[in-house]
Design a protein around this motif. Structure first.
Motif, PDB file in Angstrom:
ATOM      1  N   MET A   1       0.841  -1.182   0.000  1.00 16.59           N
ATOM      2  CA  MET A   1       0.000   0.000   0.000  1.00 16.59           C
ATOM      3  C   MET A   1       0.881   1.238   0.000  1.00 16.59           C
ATOM      4  SD  MET A   1      -2.920  -0.745   2.815  1.00 16.59           S
ATOM      5  CE  MET A   1      -3.270  -2.459   3.038  1.00 16.59           C
ATOM      6  N   GLU A   2       0.485   2.215  -0.766  1.00 12.98           N
ATOM      7  CA  GLU A   2       1.217   3.462  -0.780  1.00 12.98           C
ATOM      8  C   GLU A   2       0.913   4.249   0.491  1.00 12.98           C
ATOM      9  OE1 GLU A   2      -0.873   2.626  -3.446  1.00 12.98           O
ATOM     10  OE2 GLU A   2       0.828   1.607  -4.338  1.00 12.98           O
ATOM     11  N   HIS A   3       1.687   5.296   0.692  1.00 15.04           N
ATOM     12  CA  HIS A   3       1.492   6.136   1.864  1.00 15.04           C
ATOM     13  C   HIS A   3       0.146   6.852   1.798  1.00 15.04           C
ATOM     14  CE1 HIS A   3       1.949   9.025   5.003  1.00 15.04           C
ATOM     15  NE2 HIS A   3       1.779   9.996   4.143  1.00 15.04           N
ATOM     16  N   ALA A   4      -0.509   6.920   2.933  1.00 13.88           N
ATOM     17  CA  ALA A   4      -1.737   7.710   3.087  1.00 13.88           C
ATOM     18  C   ALA A   4      -1.700   8.316   4.478  1.00 13.88           C
ATOM     19  CB  ALA A   4      -2.966   6.818   2.923  1.00 13.88           C
ATOM     20  N   THR A  98     -10.630  -5.567  -1.010  1.00 13.60           N
ATOM     21  CA  THR A  98      -9.496  -5.508  -0.090  1.00 13.60           C
ATOM     22  C   THR A  98     -10.018  -5.671   1.333  1.00 13.60           C
ATOM     23  OG1 THR A  98      -8.314  -4.012  -1.571  1.00 13.60           O
ATOM     24  CG2 THR A  98      -7.535  -4.127   0.706  1.00 13.60           C
ATOM     25  N   THR A  99      -9.769  -6.829   1.915  1.00 19.38           N
ATOM     26  CA  THR A  99     -10.200  -7.107   3.277  1.00 19.38           C
ATOM     27  C   THR A  99      -9.055  -6.815   4.231  1.00 19.38           C
ATOM     28  OG1 THR A  99     -11.715  -8.807   2.500  1.00 19.38           O
ATOM     29  CG2 THR A  99     -11.098  -8.877   4.830  1.00 19.38           C
ATOM     30  N   VAL A 100      -9.311  -5.988   5.232  1.00 17.70           N
ATOM     31  CA  VAL A 100      -8.297  -5.646   6.231  1.00 17.70           C
ATOM     32  C   VAL A 100      -8.275  -6.747   7.284  1.00 17.70           C
ATOM     33  CG1 VAL A 100      -7.653  -4.004   8.033  1.00 17.70           C
ATOM     34  CG2 VAL A 100      -8.463  -3.188   5.799  1.00 17.70           C
ATOM     35  N   THR A 101      -7.078  -7.260   7.563  1.00 14.29           N
ATOM     36  CA  THR A 101      -6.939  -8.334   8.542  1.00 14.29           C
ATOM     37  C   THR A 101      -6.315  -7.870   9.851  1.00 14.29           C
ATOM     38  OG1 THR A 101      -4.804  -8.972   7.576  1.00 14.29           O
ATOM     39  CG2 THR A 101      -6.777 -10.117   6.771  1.00 14.29           C
ATOM     40  N   ALA A 102      -5.628  -6.734   9.833  1.00 10.46           N
ATOM     41  CA  ALA A 102      -5.007  -6.251  11.065  1.00 10.46           C
ATOM     42  C   ALA A 102      -4.788  -4.747  11.002  1.00 10.46           C
ATOM     43  CB  ALA A 102      -3.669  -6.940  11.303  1.00 10.46           C
ATOM     44  N   VAL A 103      -4.979  -4.109  12.140  1.00  8.12           N
ATOM     45  CA  VAL A 103      -4.657  -2.700  12.314  1.00  8.12           C
ATOM     46  C   VAL A 103      -3.868  -2.617  13.609  1.00  8.12           C
ATOM     47  CG1 VAL A 103      -5.563  -0.379  12.668  1.00  8.12           C
ATOM     48  CG2 VAL A 103      -6.778  -1.968  11.167  1.00  8.12           C
ATOM     49  N   THR A 104      -2.657  -2.078  13.537  1.00  8.88           N
ATOM     50  CA  THR A 104      -1.824  -1.969  14.734  1.00  8.88           C
ATOM     51  C   THR A 104      -1.298  -0.547  14.870  1.00  8.88           C
ATOM     52  OG1 THR A 104       0.126  -2.702  13.487  1.00  8.88           O
ATOM     53  CG2 THR A 104      -1.106  -4.394  14.688  1.00  8.88           C
ATOM     54  N   ALA A 114      -3.654  -6.006   4.789  1.00  6.83           N
ATOM     55  CA  ALA A 114      -4.769  -6.579   4.037  1.00  6.83           C
ATOM     56  C   ALA A 114      -4.569  -8.077   3.873  1.00  6.83           C
ATOM     57  CB  ALA A 114      -4.869  -5.905   2.676  1.00  6.83           C
ATOM     58  N   ASP A 115      -5.642  -8.773   3.486  1.00  3.76           N
ATOM     59  CA  ASP A 115      -5.592 -10.225   3.360  1.00  3.76           C
ATOM     60  C   ASP A 115      -4.661 -10.708   2.249  1.00  3.76           C
ATOM     61  OD1 ASP A 115      -7.206  -9.392   1.280  1.00  3.76           O
ATOM     62  OD2 ASP A 115      -8.785 -10.864   1.651  1.00  3.76           O
ATOM     63  N   ASP A 116      -4.299  -9.832   1.323  1.00  3.44           N
ATOM     64  CA  ASP A 116      -3.360 -10.231   0.262  1.00  3.44           C
ATOM     65  C   ASP A 116      -1.909 -10.002   0.662  1.00  3.44           C
ATOM     66  OD1 ASP A 116      -3.080  -7.492   0.156  1.00  3.44           O
ATOM     67  OD2 ASP A 116      -3.790  -7.289  -1.913  1.00  3.44           O
TER      68      ASP A 116
END
Length: 140
Positions: A1-4, A98-104, A114-116
């Protein structure tokens, strides 16, 4: 993922409206992650005869009027079309499927995975805010 500098989880009505208004609050690089194949939240999957419980005049998102007669109660397909058009007009980067699997969070910044296997960049370019755009969650 690019910067956001802002990552939004979900491209339904709340996520799209937040993406539209975020630049007013200093966010310039907005990434919206949506698990479905298209923006619009759950609307594309609702039953065909569903209509809004409020007239179109009260159903617009920031910056784009709901088209047609403002006193009518829009049906599901009208809402889906409106949300698709709204998403296309945004300057945000919207990633579907795009499924998010973790946020830390580490040292005051965020990482999203993401799941990929893609992950937001590490280091000083981490996003300063991650927001869930779903009623079951809260701002992280």
């Amino acid at each position: 993922m690019e910067h956001a500098d802002l990552i939004l989880l979900g491209a339904g009505q709340s996520g799209l409206a937040t993406a539209a208004l975020a630049p007013r609050h200093g966010f310039t690089r907005i990434l919206v992650l949506e698990g479905a194949e298209e923006p619009g939240g759950s609307w594309p999957r609702y039953y065909d005869s569903l209509t809004l419980f409020s007239p179109a005049r009260y159903s617009s998102l920031p910056g784009m009027r709901f088209p047609g007669d403002l006193d009518r109660y829009p049906r599901r397909d009208e809402v889906v079309g409106y949300l698709r058009d709204y998403a296309r007009r945004l300057s945000a980067d919207i990633r579907t499927s795009t499924t998010v699997t973790a946020v830390t969070r580490q040292d005051g910044t965020w990482s999203v995975r993401a799941d990929d296997g893609r992950e937001s960049p590490r280091g000083p370019s981490w996003p300063r805010s991650v927001t869930t755009a779903h009623p079951l969650f809260r701002t992280l």
